[in-house]
Write a protein that holds these residues in place. Structure first.
Motif, PDB file in Angstrom:
ATOM      1  N   PHE A   3       0.799  -1.227   0.000  1.00 46.57           N
ATOM      2  CA  PHE A   3       0.000   0.000   0.000  1.00 46.57           C
ATOM      3  C   PHE A   3       0.831   1.277   0.000  1.00 46.57           C
ATOM      4  O   PHE A   3       0.261   2.369  -0.019  1.00 46.57           O
ATOM      5  CB  PHE A   3      -0.923   0.015   1.221  1.00 46.57           C
ATOM      6  N   LYS A   4       2.157   1.172   0.016  1.00 48.02           N
ATOM      7  CA  LYS A   4       2.961   2.391   0.173  1.00 48.02           C
ATOM      8  C   LYS A   4       2.892   3.302  -1.044  1.00 48.02           C
ATOM      9  O   LYS A   4       3.026   4.510  -0.912  1.00 48.02           O
ATOM     10  CB  LYS A   4       4.411   2.032   0.481  1.00 48.02           C
ATOM     11  N   THR A   5       2.652   2.767  -2.245  1.00 44.63           N
ATOM     12  CA  THR A   5       2.597   3.611  -3.443  1.00 44.63           C
ATOM     13  C   THR A   5       1.205   4.167  -3.711  1.00 44.63           C
ATOM     14  O   THR A   5       1.060   5.105  -4.485  1.00 44.63           O
ATOM     15  CB  THR A   5       3.062   2.822  -4.675  1.00 44.63           C
ATOM     16  N   GLY A   6       0.198   3.596  -3.117  1.00 46.71           N
ATOM     17  CA  GLY A   6      -1.170   4.042  -3.364  1.00 46.71           C
ATOM     18  C   GLY A   6      -1.833   3.354  -4.537  1.00 46.71           C
ATOM     19  O   GLY A   6      -3.037   3.545  -4.763  1.00 46.71           O
ATOM     20  N   ASP A   7      -1.076   2.559  -5.306  1.00 47.05           N
ATOM     21  CA  ASP A   7      -1.660   1.878  -6.460  1.00 47.05           C
ATOM     22  C   ASP A   7      -2.698   0.849  -6.034  1.00 47.05           C
ATOM     23  O   ASP A   7      -3.722   0.668  -6.706  1.00 47.05           O
ATOM     24  CB  ASP A   7      -0.565   1.193  -7.282  1.00 47.05           C
ATOM     25  N   ALA A   8      -2.448   0.165  -4.910  1.00 44.12           N
ATOM     26  CA  ALA A   8      -3.391  -0.850  -4.453  1.00 44.12           C
ATOM     27  C   ALA A   8      -4.721  -0.226  -4.034  1.00 44.12           C
ATOM     28  O   ALA A   8      -5.789  -0.771  -4.328  1.00 44.12           O
ATOM     29  CB  ALA A   8      -2.789  -1.641  -3.285  1.00 44.12           C
ATOM     30  N   VAL A   9      -4.664   0.909  -3.371  1.00 46.24           N
ATOM     31  CA  VAL A   9      -5.901   1.589  -2.974  1.00 46.24           C
ATOM     32  C   VAL A   9      -6.686   2.030  -4.207  1.00 46.24           C
ATOM     33  O   VAL A   9      -7.912   1.855  -4.276  1.00 46.24           O
ATOM     34  CB  VAL A   9      -5.579   2.805  -2.081  1.00 46.24           C
ATOM     35  N   LYS A  10      -5.965   2.570  -5.186  1.00 44.55           N
ATOM     36  CA  LYS A  10      -6.635   2.975  -6.421  1.00 44.55           C
ATOM     37  C   LYS A  10      -7.219   1.761  -7.140  1.00 44.55           C
ATOM     38  O   LYS A  10      -8.320   1.827  -7.699  1.00 44.55           O
ATOM     39  CB  LYS A  10      -5.635   3.690  -7.333  1.00 44.55           C
ATOM     40  N   GLY A  11      -6.489   0.641  -7.110  1.00 45.91           N
ATOM     41  CA  GLY A  11      -6.998  -0.572  -7.738  1.00 45.91           C
ATOM     42  C   GLY A  11      -8.250  -1.092  -7.058  1.00 45.91           C
ATOM     43  O   GLY A  11      -9.183  -1.560  -7.725  1.00 45.91           O
ATOM     44  N   ILE A  12      -8.290  -1.023  -5.722  1.00 44.39           N
ATOM     45  CA  ILE A  12      -9.480  -1.455  -4.995  1.00 44.39           C
ATOM     46  C   ILE A  12     -10.672  -0.573  -5.344  1.00 44.39           C
ATOM     47  O   ILE A  12     -11.794  -1.055  -5.561  1.00 44.39           O
ATOM     48  CB  ILE A  12      -9.214  -1.439  -3.486  1.00 44.39           C
ATOM     49  N   ILE A  13     -10.448   0.743  -5.414  1.00 51.82           N
ATOM     50  CA  ILE A  13     -11.531   1.666  -5.776  1.00 51.82           C
ATOM     51  C   ILE A  13     -12.046   1.355  -7.176  1.00 51.82           C
ATOM     52  O   ILE A  13     -13.263   1.315  -7.416  1.00 51.82           O
ATOM     53  CB  ILE A  13     -11.044   3.123  -5.679  1.00 51.82           C
ATOM     54  N   ASN A  14     -11.132   1.120  -8.109  1.00 52.43           N
ATOM     55  CA  ASN A  14     -11.535   0.782  -9.471  1.00 52.43           C
ATOM     56  C   ASN A  14     -12.311  -0.531  -9.516  1.00 52.43           C
ATOM     57  O   ASN A  14     -13.315  -0.659 -10.229  1.00 52.43           O
ATOM     58  CB  ASN A  14     -10.308   0.691 -10.381  1.00 52.43           C
ATOM     59  N   SER A  15     -11.856  -1.523  -8.743  1.00 50.44           N
ATOM     60  CA  SER A  15     -12.547  -2.815  -8.723  1.00 50.44           C
ATOM     61  C   SER A  15     -13.935  -2.697  -8.111  1.00 50.44           C
ATOM     62  O   SER A  15     -14.879  -3.340  -8.577  1.00 50.44           O
ATOM     63  CB  SER A  15     -11.714  -3.840  -7.951  1.00 50.44           C
ATOM     64  N   VAL A  16     -14.060  -1.888  -7.056  1.00 55.16           N
ATOM     65  CA  VAL A  16     -15.379  -1.681  -6.451  1.00 55.16           C
ATOM     66  C   VAL A  16     -16.323  -1.038  -7.457  1.00 55.16           C
ATOM     67  O   VAL A  16     -17.494  -1.430  -7.584  1.00 55.16           O
ATOM     68  CB  VAL A  16     -15.259  -0.820  -5.178  1.00 55.16           C
ATOM     69  N   PHE A  17     -15.819  -0.057  -8.207  1.00 58.18           N
ATOM     70  CA  PHE A  17     -16.646   0.605  -9.221  1.00 58.18           C
ATOM     71  C   PHE A  17     -17.040  -0.368 -10.326  1.00 58.18           C
ATOM     72  O   PHE A  17     -18.218  -0.435 -10.715  1.00 58.18           O
ATOM     73  CB  PHE A  17     -15.884   1.790  -9.811  1.00 58.18           C
ATOM     74  N   VAL A  18     -16.064  -1.132 -10.832  1.00 56.91           N
ATOM     75  CA  VAL A  18     -16.345  -2.093 -11.901  1.00 56.91           C
ATOM     76  C   VAL A  18     -17.337  -3.145 -11.415  1.00 56.91           C
ATOM     77  O   VAL A  18     -18.282  -3.501 -12.143  1.00 56.91           O
ATOM     78  CB  VAL A  18     -15.035  -2.758 -12.376  1.00 56.91           C
ATOM     79  N   THR A  19     -17.158  -3.623 -10.200  1.00 58.41           N
ATOM     80  CA  THR A  19     -18.042  -4.659  -9.671  1.00 58.41           C
ATOM     81  C   THR A  19     -19.457  -4.132  -9.450  1.00 58.41           C
ATOM     82  O   THR A  19     -20.439  -4.780  -9.827  1.00 58.41           O
ATOM     83  CB  THR A  19     -17.483  -5.208  -8.347  1.00 58.41           C
ATOM     84  N   THR A  20     -19.571  -2.947  -8.866  1.00 54.29           N
ATOM     85  CA  THR A  20     -20.899  -2.386  -8.563  1.00 54.29           C
ATOM     86  C   THR A  20     -21.687  -2.122  -9.843  1.00 54.29           C
ATOM     87  O   THR A  20     -22.838  -2.569  -9.987  1.00 54.29           O
ATOM     88  CB  THR A  20     -20.754  -1.089  -7.762  1.00 54.29           C
ATOM     89  N   VAL A  21     -21.084  -1.395 -10.778  1.00 55.97           N
ATOM     90  CA  VAL A  21     -21.785  -1.078 -12.026  1.00 55.97           C
ATOM     91  C   VAL A  21     -22.033  -2.347 -12.833  1.00 55.97           C
ATOM     92  O   VAL A  21     -23.102  -2.529 -13.434  1.00 55.97           O
ATOM     93  CB  VAL A  21     -20.984  -0.056 -12.849  1.00 55.97           C
ATOM     94  N   GLY A  22     -21.044  -3.248 -12.837  1.00 57.07           N
ATOM     95  CA  GLY A  22     -21.202  -4.491 -13.587  1.00 57.07           C
ATOM     96  C   GLY A  22     -22.357  -5.330 -13.077  1.00 57.07           C
ATOM     97  O   GLY A  22     -23.132  -5.876 -13.864  1.00 57.07           O
ATOM     98  N   VAL A  23     -22.495  -5.442 -11.756  1.00 57.47           N
ATOM     99  CA  VAL A  23     -23.595  -6.227 -11.181  1.00 57.47           C
ATOM    100  C   VAL A  23     -24.939  -5.584 -11.511  1.00 57.47           C
ATOM    101  O   VAL A  23     -25.915  -6.287 -11.813  1.00 57.47           O
ATOM    102  CB  VAL A  23     -23.410  -6.368  -9.657  1.00 57.47           C
ATOM    103  N   ILE A  24     -25.005  -4.262 -11.473  1.00 59.38           N
ATOM    104  CA  ILE A  24     -26.263  -3.575 -11.825  1.00 59.38           C
ATOM    105  C   ILE A  24     -26.647  -3.882 -13.269  1.00 59.38           C
ATOM    106  O   ILE A  24     -27.812  -4.189 -13.576  1.00 59.38           O
ATOM    107  CB  ILE A  24     -26.114  -2.057 -11.608  1.00 59.38           C
TER     108      ILE A  24
END
Length: 300
Positions: free
Chosen positions: A72-93
């Motif tokens: 988590f030190k670079t912030g890429d993982a947090v951004k990846g989690i946010i992107n995955s949450v968005f993709v998953t939420t919209v995709g399920v809808i």
């Protein structure tokens, strides 16, 4: 009536022994399923020395956050989690909207041609266009490269999941629909106000299937998403593991204040990071899961 209330079924010693054996077997299978994940979680907090010296453990002797700090030190993982949450939420809808609206007319006996359209859906479960034609269609014809629509549209409707919903709709009492029509409801009102509220078990179960699929989406994201700002968590974690193994033996590499993380611990930590978010959803749909899948599978 008084005698029937006092009757108690007594189990023979053989039945009790069988029950004990069943409990032991079920408990053994549960432990065999749970212990590997417990070890992964414990190993993600362990040091390199402990991972090397101990073949298996549930609690590490020395608690280390080195692997998680590195992830988590670079912030890429947090951004990846946010992107995955968005993709998953919209995709399920998208998935649930299209799957349910297709399943409803195919479940109605008065819908003309429903057998033909159902067979067309089943054919897509047996034959596909292949990876190369699909990539050419998505990237060159639809021009969806570097767009999340490339992750949503190709699998907008899963035929198997749609058929589960369809079979569940077929199992609902037809008298409810007839009564609604007598009250002046049209097909849209019946679908939204009657069918969907009564179908929460199957809808929750299928939504979980879709959510797991989107969250674990790796291959499609690797093919269609090259913009680092849009990478999902699976791609980010893959890159972290690759970089860790690549530079682990380079003494000149500056690991920063955190120091070199254990390679094995980083792999375990990435597994935990990729798994925990989707596991948090399961308790909310667990009560619907068995009922929704079993009824939707055997009805019709």
């Amino acid at each position: 009536m008084a005698n029937t209330k006092t009757i108690k079924i007594k189990r023979s010693p053989g039945d009790q022994l069988v029950q004990v054996i069943i409990y032991i077997l079920v408990g053994g299978f549960a432990l065999a399923t749970l212990l590997p994940f417990v070890y992964i979680v414990a190993g993600s907090f362990a040091t390199e020395r402990e991972l090397t010296e101990r073949a298996f453990f549930v609690f590490p002797h020395t608690l280390s956050l080195n692997a998680y700090q590195y992830i988590f030190k670079t912030g890429d993982a947090v951004k990846g989690i946010i992107n995955s949450v968005f993709v998953t939420t919209v995709g399920v809808i998208i998935n649930m909207t299209l799957s349910a609206t297709l399943a409803y007319p195919l479940s109605r006996p008065y819908f003309k041609g429903r057998t033909f359209f159902t067979n067309m859906v089943i054919i897509t479960m047996l034959f596909t266009g292949g990876m190369v034609p699909t990539y050419m269609l998505v990237a060159n014809v639809l021009h969806l490269k570097n767009s999340y629509w490339a992750l949503w549209l190709p699998g907008a409707i899963n035929p198997f999941n749609m058929l589960i919903i369809k079979n569940y709709f077929q199992g609902l009492p037809s008298e409810l629909e007839e009564a609604a029509r007598m009250d002046g409801c049209n097909d849209g009102e019946i679908f939204v106000k009657i069918i969907l509220p009564l179908s929460k078990p199957v809808l929750a179960s299928v939504a979980l299937f879709y959510a797991v699929t989107h969250w674990n989406s790796y291959f499609n994201a690797m093919m269609y998403i090259s913009d680092s700002s849009k990478e999902v968590i699976q791609i980010v974690l893959r890159r972290i593991i690759f970089l860790t193994s690549k530079v682990a033996n380079e003494s000149s590499f500056d690991w920063g204040a955190f120091g070199m993380p254990p390679q094995k611990a980083v792999k375990m930590a990435t597994t935990v990071v990729a798994t925990i978010p989707i596991l948090c959803i399961y308790p909310f749909v667990q009560k619907y899961f068995t009922q929704g899948v079993m009824v939707g599978s055997v009805k019709g």
